[in-house]
Design an enzyme around this catalytic site. Sequence first.
Site, PDB file in Angstrom:
ATOM      1  N   LYS A  90       0.808  -1.225   0.000  1.00 53.53           N
ATOM      2  CA  LYS A  90       0.000   0.000   0.000  1.00 53.53           C
ATOM      3  C   LYS A  90       0.840   1.273   0.000  1.00 53.53           C
ATOM      4  O   LYS A  90       0.439   2.292  -0.545  1.00 53.53           O
ATOM      5  CB  LYS A  90      -0.969  -0.010   1.174  1.00 53.53           C
ATOM      6  CG  LYS A  90      -2.116  -1.003   0.957  1.00 53.53           C
ATOM      7  CD  LYS A  90      -3.377  -0.575   1.664  1.00 53.53           C
ATOM      8  CE  LYS A  90      -4.558  -1.412   1.226  1.00 53.53           C
ATOM      9  NZ  LYS A  90      -4.511  -2.790   1.749  1.00 53.53           N
ATOM     10  N   GLU A 112     -10.042   7.234   3.365  1.00 51.93           N
ATOM     11  CA  GLU A 112     -10.944   6.346   4.085  1.00 51.93           C
ATOM     12  C   GLU A 112     -10.141   5.105   4.445  1.00 51.93           C
ATOM     13  O   GLU A 112      -9.159   4.786   3.790  1.00 51.93           O
ATOM     14  CB  GLU A 112     -12.146   5.964   3.216  1.00 51.93           C
ATOM     15  CG  GLU A 112     -11.905   4.807   2.240  1.00 51.93           C
ATOM     16  CD  GLU A 112     -10.905   5.104   1.128  1.00 51.93           C
ATOM     17  OE1 GLU A 112     -10.710   6.291   0.782  1.00 51.93           O
ATOM     18  OE2 GLU A 112     -10.297   4.143   0.612  1.00 51.93           O
ATOM     19  N   SER A 377       1.500  -9.807  -0.889  1.00 55.30           N
ATOM     20  CA  SER A 377       1.169  -8.386  -0.760  1.00 55.30           C
ATOM     21  C   SER A 377       1.484  -7.793   0.615  1.00 55.30           C
ATOM     22  O   SER A 377       1.711  -6.599   0.734  1.00 55.30           O
ATOM     23  CB  SER A 377      -0.316  -8.173  -1.083  1.00 55.30           C
ATOM     24  OG  SER A 377      -1.129  -8.994  -0.268  1.00 55.30           O
TER      25      SER A 377
HETATM   26  C1  LIG Z   1      -5.307  -3.856   1.364  1.00 58.34           C
HETATM   27  C2  LIG Z   1      -4.582  -5.102   1.113  1.00 58.34           C
HETATM   28  C3  LIG Z   1      -4.897  -5.961   0.037  1.00 58.34           C
HETATM   29  C4  LIG Z   1      -6.061  -5.716  -0.894  1.00 58.34           C
HETATM   30  O1  LIG Z   1      -5.981  -4.570  -1.654  1.00 58.34           O
HETATM   31  P1  LIG Z   1      -5.666  -4.579  -3.209  1.00 58.34           P
HETATM   32  O2  LIG Z   1      -5.954  -3.183  -3.616  1.00 58.34           O
HETATM   33  O3  LIG Z   1      -6.566  -5.572  -3.857  1.00 58.34           O
HETATM   34  O4  LIG Z   1      -4.243  -4.938  -3.386  1.00 58.34           O
HETATM   35  C5  LIG Z   1      -4.136  -7.094  -0.167  1.00 58.34           C
HETATM   36  N1  LIG Z   1      -3.113  -7.401   0.659  1.00 58.34           N
HETATM   37  C6  LIG Z   1      -2.769  -6.617   1.699  1.00 58.34           C
HETATM   38  C7  LIG Z   1      -1.632  -7.019   2.570  1.00 58.34           C
HETATM   39  C8  LIG Z   1      -3.492  -5.440   1.971  1.00 58.34           C
HETATM   40  O5  LIG Z   1      -3.146  -4.665   3.019  1.00 58.34           O
END
Ligand SMILES: *Cc1c(COP(=O)(O)O)cnc(C)c1O
Length: 393
Positions: A90, A112, A377
């Site tokens: 993020k 948000e 992610s």
């Molecule tokens: C917020 C988040 C997501 C989902 O958001 P995307 O916009 O689909 O990437 C996925 N993995 C993590 C670790 C997150 O914090």
Amino acid sequence: MSRYTIDSEGFYGEFGGAFIPEMLVPNIQELQENYENIINSEAFKKEFISLLKNYVGRPSPLYYANNLSTHYNTTIFLKREDVNHTGSHKVNNTIGQVLIAKHLGKKYIIAETGAGQHGVATATVCALMNIKCKVFMGAKDVERQSSNYNRMNMLGAEVIPVTSGSKTLKDATNEALRYWIANPNAYYLIGSAIGPHPYPDMVTKLQSVIGDEIKQQLTNEYQQNKPNYVIACVGGGSNAAGSFYSFLEDEDVKLIGAEAHGKGEETGKSAATLNLGKKGVIHGCMTYLMQNKDGQIKEPYSISAGLDYPGIGPLHAHLYRTNRAQYIPVSDKEALKAAYFLTQKEGIIPALESAHALGVLEKLSFKKKDIVVVTLSGKGDKDIETYIKNSVK
Ligand SMILES: *Cc1c(COP(=O)(O)O)cnc(C)c1O
């Protein structure tokens, strides 16, 4: 022009665009007219690249997961967004957008947040850049995610608990939009590849550093010119969009999104938007969304707060409709199992969101010499309680 990029109105095929109230038009237009020039300017690039390197710690490693590869009898790499500062992908987006806001001369940022991950990433970058930050968070989420609430406060953000509606993300978003209409001098920092044009394209471009690095690292470190598969989880779709973007034109690279399937279709508790949803408008763009027979937004469900969203970014709707990418539902149980498996095989505790991408490994059959890249992610520290409560050892 590519089949997979936006047209002049911000549409990917039939999805995207900007469906917004009249009052927001000047704000959105200002951004539409300027974001590409800013992103492509030398001044922006210099600062963005330097912060990604020295503050976030990029490039994030492309890790060859030997034990996982042996188990699945193929070649698996993990793109380690979990080791970024603040623990997920993020921050790539928040740094980019705070820089864009500064180039536009905006004096403060609003955002948000649901579980608080995007709010924390935004508050972090606003602290770094000495810019005022207001985060709207549902009162119920403030209670459920108190540690992120406390982190944002410590970082100096003003967190506004939203007490309307179901007191969760959707209500926080409505409140942020209402505030933005009344305070057009603020910059609204959206946390995923969703919302009215230009947000989906802007966020995708800021996150495309993920796929660009995968391409470079495969070439330079492993003498492979491209992967056979790129796999990522999809909530709003930003980490997946960023992972896929560099490979959209390489039609032989299979792109796989993992959708949260919650407790499964028959229970009605799922967030698999593309597999179960229908076309419609949500949060300013034409896309797929979870809706009931009357077209009302249906409450999604996933064990993972980051994937618990009733819509999906319009790029993914387009990739789904054109069959360029495939979207596979992964249930709570399957994600938990995949998280425990990675932890015990490789010593990496993934975020619950990322565990959905790992769950796909069970559902496809790979050839021995396939190169499979999974985007991790985020890290799992925030999910330890959930993992312990739902142990599948
Ligand atoms: C917020 C988040 C997501 C989902 O958001 P995307 O916009 O689909 O990437 C996925 N993995 C993590 C670790 C997150 O914090």
